[in-house]
Design a protein around this motif. Structure first.
Motif, PDB file in Angstrom:
ATOM      1  N   THR A 171      57.896 -58.802 -22.750  1.00  0.00           N
ATOM      2  CA  THR A 171      56.871 -57.787 -23.001  1.00  0.00           C
ATOM      3  C   THR A 171      55.873 -58.278 -24.034  1.00  0.00           C
ATOM      4  O   THR A 171      54.662 -58.115 -23.871  1.00  0.00           O
ATOM      5  N   THR A 210      51.925 -58.931 -23.370  1.00  0.00           N
ATOM      6  CA  THR A 210      50.966 -58.194 -24.195  1.00  0.00           C
ATOM      7  C   THR A 210      50.022 -59.144 -24.911  1.00  0.00           C
ATOM      8  O   THR A 210      48.815 -58.890 -24.995  1.00  0.00           O
ATOM      9  N   SER A 211      50.539 -60.260 -25.425  1.00  0.00           N
ATOM     10  CA  SER A 211      49.661 -61.212 -26.125  1.00  0.00           C
ATOM     11  C   SER A 211      48.619 -61.785 -25.167  1.00  0.00           C
ATOM     12  O   SER A 211      47.460 -61.979 -25.543  1.00  0.00           O
ATOM     13  N   LEU A 234      46.111 -58.739 -24.343  1.00  0.00           N
ATOM     14  CA  LEU A 234      45.426 -57.990 -25.389  1.00  0.00           C
ATOM     15  C   LEU A 234      44.903 -58.806 -26.572  1.00  0.00           C
ATOM     16  O   LEU A 234      44.488 -58.217 -27.568  1.00  0.00           O
ATOM     17  N   ARG A 272      46.150 -51.377 -24.276  1.00  0.00           N
ATOM     18  CA  ARG A 272      47.049 -50.851 -23.230  1.00  0.00           C
ATOM     19  C   ARG A 272      48.182 -51.846 -23.001  1.00  0.00           C
ATOM     20  O   ARG A 272      47.976 -52.935 -22.458  1.00  0.00           O
ATOM     21  N   VAL A 273      49.373 -51.470 -23.414  1.00  0.00           N
ATOM     22  CA  VAL A 273      50.542 -52.351 -23.336  1.00  0.00           C
ATOM     23  C   VAL A 273      51.057 -52.409 -21.894  1.00  0.00           C
ATOM     24  O   VAL A 273      51.313 -51.371 -21.287  1.00  0.00           O
ATOM     25  N   VAL A 277      57.711 -50.431 -25.215  1.00  0.00           N
ATOM     26  CA  VAL A 277      56.354 -50.070 -25.630  1.00  0.00           C
ATOM     27  C   VAL A 277      56.335 -49.783 -27.126  1.00  0.00           C
ATOM     28  O   VAL A 277      55.463 -50.267 -27.848  1.00  0.00           O
ATOM     29  N   CYS A 308      56.553 -52.888 -29.116  1.00  0.00           N
ATOM     30  CA  CYS A 308      55.298 -53.623 -29.008  1.00  0.00           C
ATOM     31  C   CYS A 308      54.213 -52.964 -29.874  1.00  0.00           C
ATOM     32  O   CYS A 308      53.440 -53.657 -30.535  1.00  0.00           O
ATOM     33  N   TYR A 309      54.189 -51.638 -29.889  1.00  0.00           N
ATOM     34  CA  TYR A 309      53.216 -50.930 -30.718  1.00  0.00           C
ATOM     35  C   TYR A 309      53.386 -51.317 -32.189  1.00  0.00           C
ATOM     36  O   TYR A 309      52.411 -51.555 -32.890  1.00  0.00           O
ATOM     37  N   LEU A 361      51.926 -54.695 -32.640  1.00  0.00           N
ATOM     38  CA  LEU A 361      50.465 -54.656 -32.548  1.00  0.00           C
ATOM     39  C   LEU A 361      49.849 -54.157 -33.852  1.00  0.00           C
ATOM     40  O   LEU A 361      48.849 -54.701 -34.327  1.00  0.00           O
TER      41      LEU A 361
END
Length: 195
Positions: free
Chosen positions: A15, A19-20, A23, A160-161, A169, A172-173, A176
């Motif tokens: 994940t 995401t990297s 985003l 937006r993940v 999620v 990840c948040y 981030l």
């Protein structure tokens, strides 16, 4: 059991990698927008519903205090859900964040919204209020967050993940938000970051 543990770590790593790749640009843009607002005398207002409210509070505290660099305090605040019970009895459900944004938000401020579904009415109303105050929005969202995402415009940033499990999620948040904090500190206080 250990196989399950390895699977969870692997899922988290996958994940994060996805995401990297998706985003990197928007993360840089989010940090730049916040830095620009702070330089111009703006502040960051943070909100989230349920578990994401704790992330909003954490991010605001990192800006107020420090992330990894000793530096001056940055103007940030977490909006509170405490008003929900009071307003529910008065027929104003789900506008507790919006009311705070309208009362405290000013042109040039940033509203950072953390959404686990994209359909939380309190967050949607907060974004609507921010836009009427001519604030920019940085929104952490997931796939299917169409109602919240649909409110955003060119001055806003959506992170937006690309994950579907709430646990991944949420993890990840948190990462981030730490990335954004580090970029803010590097931009505003580059000499402290070198110590």
């Amino acid at each position: 059991m250990q196989d399950k543990i390895r699977q969870l770590f692997s899922e988290n790593i996958q994940t994060m990698i996805a995401t990297s790749e998706a985003l990197a640009g928007p993360i840089e843009q989010a940090a730049f927008r916040i830095v620009s607002s702070l330089i111009e005398g703006g502040k960051v207002m943070c909100c989230g519903d349920g578990a994401s409210a704790s992330l909003a509070q954490h991010f605001a505290q990192l800006l107020l205090d420090q992330y990894e660099t000793e530096r001056p305090c940055l103007p940030a605040m977490a909006l509170h859900q405490d008003h929900a019970a009071l307003h529910a009895s008065q027929g104003r459900n789900n506008d507790y964040y919006a009311r705070q944004v309208k009362a405290l938000g000013q042109k040039g401020d940033i509203l950072l919204v953390i959404s686990l579904s994209g359909n939380e009415q309190s967050l949607i109303k907060a974004v609507e209020a921010a836009l009427t105050c001519d604030m920019s929005v940085v929104a952490l969202t997931v796939e299917g967050a169409d109602e919240l995402s649909g409110l955003l415009n060119a001055q806003d940033t959506e992170l937006r993940v690309p994950a579907h499990r709430h646990a991944r999620v949420f993890e990840c948040y948190a990462f981030l938000l730490h990335c954004v904090c580090e970029l803010i500190e590097l931009n505003l206080f580059p000499q402290q970051g070198e110590l």
